[in-house]
Enzyme design. Structure first.
Site, PDB file in Angstrom:
ATOM      1  N   HIS A   1       0.496  -5.448  -2.254  1.00 40.41           N
ATOM      2  CA  HIS A   1       1.350  -4.281  -2.016  1.00 40.41           C
ATOM      3  C   HIS A   1       1.936  -3.704  -3.312  1.00 40.41           C
ATOM      4  O   HIS A   1       1.883  -2.510  -3.557  1.00 40.41           O
ATOM      5  CB  HIS A   1       2.489  -4.634  -1.057  1.00 40.41           C
ATOM      6  CG  HIS A   1       2.037  -5.354   0.179  1.00 40.41           C
ATOM      7  ND1 HIS A   1       0.892  -5.016   0.858  1.00 40.41           N
ATOM      8  CD2 HIS A   1       2.572  -6.395   0.881  1.00 40.41           C
ATOM      9  CE1 HIS A   1       0.754  -5.819   1.913  1.00 40.41           C
ATOM     10  NE2 HIS A   1       1.748  -6.665   1.938  1.00 40.41           N
TER      11      HIS A   1
ATOM     12  N   ASP B   1      -4.497  -3.058   3.319  1.00 40.99           N
ATOM     13  CA  ASP B   1      -3.210  -3.322   2.696  1.00 40.99           C
ATOM     14  C   ASP B   1      -2.281  -2.410   3.467  1.00 40.99           C
ATOM     15  O   ASP B   1      -2.286  -1.191   3.275  1.00 40.99           O
ATOM     16  CB  ASP B   1      -3.216  -2.945   1.214  1.00 40.99           C
ATOM     17  CG  ASP B   1      -1.888  -3.303   0.568  1.00 40.99           C
ATOM     18  OD1 ASP B   1      -0.850  -2.990   1.162  1.00 40.99           O
ATOM     19  OD2 ASP B   1      -1.895  -3.900  -0.520  1.00 40.99           O
ATOM     20  N   HIS B   2      -1.494  -2.974   4.380  1.00 44.82           N
ATOM     21  CA  HIS B   2      -0.790  -2.096   5.322  1.00 44.82           C
ATOM     22  C   HIS B   2       0.227  -1.189   4.631  1.00 44.82           C
ATOM     23  O   HIS B   2       0.615  -0.174   5.182  1.00 44.82           O
ATOM     24  CB  HIS B   2      -0.172  -2.897   6.477  1.00 44.82           C
ATOM     25  CG  HIS B   2       1.082  -3.630   6.115  1.00 44.82           C
ATOM     26  ND1 HIS B   2       1.074  -4.822   5.455  1.00 44.82           N
ATOM     27  CD2 HIS B   2       2.379  -3.332   6.331  1.00 44.82           C
ATOM     28  CE1 HIS B   2       2.325  -5.226   5.283  1.00 44.82           C
ATOM     29  NE2 HIS B   2       3.136  -4.349   5.805  1.00 44.82           N
TER      30      HIS B   2
HETATM   31  C1  BG6 Z   1       2.990  -9.010   4.400  1.00 40.62           C
HETATM   32  C2  BG6 Z   1       3.467 -10.333   3.875  1.00 40.62           C
HETATM   33  O1  BG6 Z   1       1.823  -8.606   3.751  1.00 40.62           O
HETATM   34  O2  BG6 Z   1       3.997  -8.024   4.206  1.00 40.62           O
HETATM   35  C3  BG6 Z   1       4.776 -10.740   4.550  1.00 40.62           C
HETATM   36  O3  BG6 Z   1       2.494 -11.336   4.131  1.00 40.62           O
HETATM   37  C4  BG6 Z   1       5.790  -9.639   4.422  1.00 40.62           C
HETATM   38  O4  BG6 Z   1       5.268 -11.945   3.986  1.00 40.62           O
HETATM   39  C5  BG6 Z   1       5.211  -8.301   4.866  1.00 40.62           C
HETATM   40  O5  BG6 Z   1       6.900  -9.989   5.216  1.00 40.62           O
HETATM   41  C6  BG6 Z   1       6.167  -7.167   4.570  1.00 40.62           C
HETATM   42  O6  BG6 Z   1       5.700  -6.004   5.171  1.00 40.62           O
HETATM   43  P1  BG6 Z   1       6.696  -4.899   5.712  1.00 40.62           P
HETATM   44  O7  BG6 Z   1       5.824  -3.820   6.243  1.00 40.62           O
HETATM   45  O8  BG6 Z   1       7.537  -5.554   6.768  1.00 40.62           O
HETATM   46  O9  BG6 Z   1       7.523  -4.473   4.539  1.00 40.62           O
END
Ligand code: BG6
Length: 506
Positions: free
Chosen positions: A241, A178-179
């Site tokens: 997230h 989960d980045h």
């Molecule tokens: C991803 C989603 O997990 O997170 C995307 O699939 C989204 O739809 C993205 O744009 C948002 O990540 P960040 O790091 O750009 O806020």
């Protein structure tokens, strides 16, 4: 100097967007910093027929913004190998094994293997089965599998997927990405909470009135319409997230800042989130879909006009909702969350709204009052694009009289610090190399998050009312504001106000 990591990465989905945008640049940063030096190799696999040379060119292109020197580029990309691969074809795994063994010897990789699954989840089962049956999993080193989201599309499919993976890998070998957990300020939630007695002692329903989590994006679905139309904001952002952020905010104090304790506490927090019935889900969660809109001179199309989106689609591009946590600490404190595409700005932040003072002893003097209350203290954690915290406190306005006005104590990491800090994927890849799963999601977290989200999804699927809409560039439909206002609260962060005041939103 860091300890040098030794591993063979096999990236399934090596020609994909994620690999190019995130994985190759992150691996390069690890290389530049010395975490990866001689003893690493990367096999990229995907369907396309590419040569090693062409693959290396693609990898090199993905690094342009990092301005590598000729020498760095030549050395780094020389560790990359390409293998055209059909995940269902056993023969291909035989070739993969041969290549892996060769590279293991050439780079002395000690049998350490990381398999990165950056493909559609329906292939995961086949891939891991072949990794085992074709003995690509080694006995001499470690074997770890990193899995990209989405981890299933609901509880049942996630459980099936998990069983398939668990048939081959043990839980401690599985790194579910989960980045958001790699983001600096998400990791900082624990530092703020557990490193400051002034906050931890107030971190409960006696002092906190509500908590607001906003993950806003200012782009539409871009070229991902096909995926997104099947998913929607609830599954794309809330299941993973947002619930991870809520768990970090809500969990009890871990005994130690360790993988085991943190995961245990997060699981307990997620288990304490109330599972709604259909009526509650409809009352506590609202969805929205963007329509065309203008911000300044820029026009944006509506969701239904996007490529690969059904013309009659009822997929939500926005969610706002309220989670309730049934435990001693949080009983009665709503956790409001909202996320969406094509909102006013791209930013993520958390607002912790403290309860007002029990009595406003300045009541005749105060200029800035709501229901004759002093403005409430708010702790804001800025996740992106700026990183930092602020705390609003009430003070006396300078001069005669006794006017009370909020002042903001504000700390932000400098642009230079933000630019130089490791990117989320870089940190997570290094964690995986170190075998540290603290910032990855345990199956129990994924499972409970799906249970929470599935009831909301099911309630919406039953509900045939029109989907509320919001114009591109705004902070969601009216219903998202009604949701919080009917509880007597309001969204602290309203970036669209400025655009409205300046007649820039239409
Ligand atoms: C991803 C989603 O997990 O997170 C995307 O699939 C989204 O739809 C993205 O744009 C948002 O990540 P960040 O790091 O750009 O806020």
């Amino acid at each position: 100097m860091f300890e040098q990591q030794v591993a063979l990465f096999t990236i399934f989905g090596g020609t994909g967007d994620l690999a190019k945008r995130k994985l190759y640049p992150s691996l390069f940063r690890l290389y530049r910093k010395g975490h990866l030096q001689e003893h690493f190799a990367i096999i990229g696999t995907a369907r396309r027929e590419w040569t090693d040379d062409y693959y290396r060119e693609i990898v090199a292109e993905s690094l342009t913004s990092l301005t590598p020197t000729e020498e760095e580029l030549a050395d780094f990309t020389s560790h990359f190998y390409y293998q055209s691969h059909n995940v269902n074809d056993t023969d291909h795994y035989i070739h993969l094994k041969k290549l892996a063994t060769e590279l293991d010897e050439r780079y002395q990789l000690k049998g350490n293997r990381i398999f990165y699954l950056a493909m559609a989840p329906n292939f995961f089962g086949t891939i891991v089965n072949h990794l085992e049956s074709e003995k690509i999993i080694t006995e001499s080193g470690y074997n770890r599998v990193i899995i990209e989201k989405p981890f299933g599309t609901d509880y049942a499919s996630a459980e099936k997927l998990n069983e398939e993976i668990r048939a081959v890998f043990a839980e401690d070998q599985i790194f579910r990405i989960d980045h958001y957990l790699g983001k600096e300020m998400i990791q900082n939630i624990s530092a703020v909470r557990f490193g400051n007695n002034i906050f931890e002692s107030l971190w409960n329903n006696r002092y906190i009135e509500n908590i607001q989590v906003t993950l806003a994006e200012d782009l539409g679905v871009e070229e991902r319409g096909g995926y997104y139309d099947q998913s929607g904001a609830l599954k794309d952002m809330v299941q993973n997230h947002i619930l991870q952020v809520v768990a970090l905010l809500a969990m009890e104090v871990p005994n130690l800042f360790s993988e085991k304790s943190i995961r245990e506490e997060k699981i307990k927090a997620l288990n304490a989130i109330r599972l709604y019935d259909e009526e509650e889900a409809n009352r506590c969660f609202v969805r929205g879909q963007y329509t065309a809109g203008n911000v300044g001179t820029q026009s944006y199309k509506g969701y239904l006009e996007e490529e690969n989106v059904e013309t009659q689609s009822r997929t939500e591009t926005f969610v706002a909702g309220k989670f309730l946590i049934d435990n001693f600490r949080w009983q009665g404190v709503p956790f409001y969350v909202r996320t969406g595409k094509q909102m006013t700005t791209k930013a993520a932040r958390i607002n912790v709204v403290f309860k007002p003072t029990p009595v406003n002893i300045f009541r005749d003097e105060v200029t800035c009052v709501k229901n004759n209350q002093l403005p409430q203290n708010v702790l804001t954690i800025y996740i992106q694009p700026t990183e930092g915290f602020s705390l609003t406190l009430n003070g006396k306005e300078i001069g005669p009289g006794f006017d009370i006005n909020p002042v903001k104590l504000d700390y932000r990491n400098t642009t230079e610090m933000v630019e130089n800090s490791p990117e989320a994927y870089e940190k997570l890849l290094l964690d995986a190399l170190n075998g540290d799963a603290t910032n990855f999601t345990h199956w129990d977290e994924v499972a409970q998050s799906w249970r929470i989200v599935d009831v909301i999804r099911a309630a919406w699927d039953q509900n045939t009312d029109p989907i509320p809409t919001y114009a591109a560039g705004t902070m969601g439909p009216k219903e998202a504001f009604d949701l919080i206002e009917k509880d007597g609260h309001e969204w602290v962060w309203r970036p669209d106000d400025w655009y409205r005041e300046n007649n820039l939103l239409s």
